[in-house]
Design an enzyme around this catalytic site. Structure first.
Site, PDB file in Angstrom:
ATOM      1  N   HIS A 198       4.955   3.537   3.323  1.00 23.42           N
ATOM      2  CA  HIS A 198       3.499   3.433   3.203  1.00 23.42           C
ATOM      3  C   HIS A 198       3.065   3.189   1.760  1.00 23.42           C
ATOM      4  CE1 HIS A 198      -0.375   3.400   4.737  1.00 23.42           C
ATOM      5  NE2 HIS A 198      -0.546   4.640   5.152  1.00 23.42           N
ATOM      6  N   ASP A 236       0.676  -1.249   4.253  1.00 21.74           N
ATOM      7  CA  ASP A 236      -0.483  -0.554   4.813  1.00 21.74           C
ATOM      8  C   ASP A 236      -0.380  -0.511   6.333  1.00 21.74           C
ATOM      9  OD1 ASP A 236      -1.593  -0.139   2.313  1.00 21.74           O
ATOM     10  OD2 ASP A 236      -2.665  -2.071   2.345  1.00 21.74           O
TER      11      ASP A 236
END
Length: 443
Positions: free
Chosen positions: A414, A418
Site C-alpha cells: 500500500h 493505492d
C-alpha cells in the site's frame, strides 16, 4: 612426478580451468577463451602460454592429484553469484562404492536450491572429508576418490559361531547324578513394600507431555530462508489484501471444448494457470504500478513481465520464474510451468531460474484452500492468490443458479499501490477469466 594443480582465474568472465606446474609459469589450458590479448578459438584448443611474474590476475589453486596421480578430490562447485555457502545435506554414496565421472555423490542445500557435488573422475570413493551438516563454500573438499581401487564386495554376513555344547551323559550316569545332587527348593521372592505414598498431581500445575515424545531436528537452510524472507516482507511492506470472485463457467467450457486439440497440437495439457498468467499480464499492462517496486526514494517501473509461480515441494516453497510472459502464448506458458514444476520436485532448479520476477501467482486451490491472504514475495510489490473452485449459488438474470466460483485475492504494497489500482487490477483479471474473448479483442 610433481603433483598437478587445478587453477581457476578469478575474472569477471566465465571461469576458465587450467593446469599449471609448480616448476615454471607455463600454463596448459583447455578453454575457448582465457585472457585478454590471447588468441580465441571457436572449439576447445590445447595451448601453452607464459604468465609474467607481474601478472595482475589472481590465482586460486587446489590440489587434485597425489604423487602417483591415482587420487582425485570432489569439491563443492560454484553455487551462483549470490550464494556464498551451503550446508552438506546428505551423501548419495558410501565409502567403497564405485562412481562414474560426473555422477552426483553428495547434495549441498543452499538458501534457494539444492546443488549436486559430482565426482570428477570414475573410481571408488576412498573416504569423505566433510560431514553431513557442515557449512561448505565453493572449493571445499568433500571426498577423495581413487581411480584404481576395487569397490568393496557385497557385505557377507560372518559365519555363525558354533556354541560349545556339553555332550549329554548316558542314561545310567544321568540317574546317578540326579540321585547324588541335592534337591534345592526355589526361594520365593518377597515383593518390596512401598513406603512412599504416590505423588498426587496438583490441579494448578500444567500437565506437560514427556520429553521422550518430542523430536528436535535442525531447520533446513531452505526453510530458514523462506522464514526470514516472509518475516522481512511482513516487516517491510504495508500489506493490504483485496478480494473478488470469478465465475469459471466460460473458462472451464473453453478447456473442455479444446483440450484434446490443444494436446494434439502442442503436446501439453491446457490448464488454469496459463489462463490466469495471461490475465495477469493483461492486468499488469493496464496497471503498470503493480509491476513496479520501491527502491529507496525511487520507484522502478519495469517494462518487462516476469511472473513467478509458487511451487510447494517436500523440502519447502520455491518460486521459479517464467521470463517474458507478455511475449508467450498459452502453450508456451503451460510448457514453461510444467518444466519448472518438474525441476522443483526433483530439486534440479538452478539459481538463475529462481532469480528475479516482477509478480507472483500462488495457487492454493490445488490443496483445497477456499480463501487466503498471500504474503508478498520481495522485492516485488504484489501477489495474486488463486483458490479452489466450488459450486455456489449466484444470482443470474434474477434467478439463483449454481456456478463454479473461485475467490481470488491480491495482496499489495500500500506504500506504492493505492486501493483504486488494486481493485481495478483484480477486476481486470475477473473480466478476462470470465470472458477469455477479451484477450483476442484486447478489450
Amino acid at each position: 612426478m610433481a603433483s598437478r594443480l587445478a587453477t581457476r582465474l578469478l575474472l569477471r568472465r566465465p571461469i576458465a580451468t587450467i593446469c599449471i606446474s609448480r616448476s615454471c609459469r607455463c600454463v596448459r589450458h583447455f578453454s575457448t577463451q582465457l585472457l585478454e590479448g590471447l588468441p580465441r578459438y571457436s572449439t576447445p584448443t590445447r595451448g601453452r602460454y607464459f604468465l609474467p611474474n607481474s601478472s595482475p590476475y589472481q590465482l586460486w589453486s587446489r590440489s587434485f592429484a597425489s604423487e602417483n596421480g591415482d587420487l582425485v578430490e570432489a569439491v563443492v562447485p560454484f553455487m551462483g553469484e549470490s550464494v556464498t555457502d551451503g550446508t552438506l545435506a546428505n551423501f548419495l554414496k558410501k565409502p567403497g562404492e564405485r562412481v562414474e565421472a560426473d555422477e552426483p555423490i553428495a547434495q549441498i542445500e543452499t538458501d534457494k536450491v539444492t546443488i549436486d557435488v559430482a565426482s570428477p573422475e570414475a573410481g571408488v570413493i576412498e573416504k569423505f572429508i566433510a560431514s553431513e551438516g557442515d557449512t561448505v563454500t565453493p572449493g571445499t573438499k568433500v571426498a577423495v576418490i581413487s581411480k584404481s581401487a576395487v569397490p568393496n564386495e557385497a557385505h557377507v554376513s560372518p559365519p555363525e559361531e558354533t556354541s560349545w555344547k556339553e555332550t549329554p551323559p548316558p542314561p545310567e550316569e544321568r540317574d546317578n547324578i540326579e540321585e547324588k545332587s541335592p534337591k534345592v527348593e526355589p526361594v520365593k521372592k518377597q515383593e518390596p513394600k512401598l513406603t512412599t505414598p504416590p505423588l498426587k498431581s496438583s490441579s494448578s500445575e500444567p500437565q506437560l507431555p514427556p520429553k521422550d515424545r518430542e523430536r528436535r531436528v535442525p531447520m533446513p537452510r531452505l526453510r530458514k530462508r523462506v522464514a526470514n524472507r516472509l518475516k522481512d516482507s511482513q516487516n517491510t511492506f504495508a500489506m493490504l489484501t483485496t478480494f473478488n470472485e470469478v465465475d469459471m463457467t466460460n473458462m472451464m467450457k473453453l478447456r473442455s471444448d479444446y483440450k484434446d486439440k490443444f494436446v494434439e497440437k502442442h503436446d501439453v495439457k491446457l490448464g488454469l494457470m496459463s489462463c490466469f498468467v495471461k490475465a495477469a499480464v493483461s492486468a499488469l499492462q493496464n496497471q503498470p504500478v503493480v509491476n513496479a517496486v520501491i527502491d529507496g526514494d525511487d520507484i522502478i517501473y519495469r517494462d518487462y513481465i516476469d511472473i513467478s509461480v509458487a511451487v510447494g515441494t517436500s523440502k519447502g516453497l520455491v518460486v521459479p520464474v517464467i521470463r517474458d510472459t507478455d511475449r508467450m502464448n498459452f502453450a508456451d506458458i503451460e510448457k514453461g510451468i510444467n518444466n519448472l514444476a518438474k525441476k522443483a520436485n526433483t530439486g534440479a532448479l538452478s539459481i538463475d531460474e529462481m532469480a528475479g520476477g516482477t509478480f507472483t501467482i500462488s495457487n492454493g486451490g490445488v490443496y483445497g484452500s477456499l480463501i487466503s491472504t498471500p504474503i508478498i514475495n520481495p522485492p516485488q510489490s504484489a501477489i495474486l492468490g488463486m483458490h479452489s473452485i466450488v459450486q455456489r449459488p449466484v444470482v443470474m438474470d434474477g434467478k439463483v443458479v449454481a456456478r463454479p466460483m473461485m475467490y481470488i485475492a491480491l495482496t499489495y504494497d500500500h506504500r506504492l499501490i493505492d486501493g483504486r489500482e488494486a481493485v481495478l487490477f483484480l477486476r481486470r483479471i475477473k473480466d478476462v477469466v470470465e470472458d477469455p474473448r477479451r484477450l483476442l479483442l484486447d478489450i
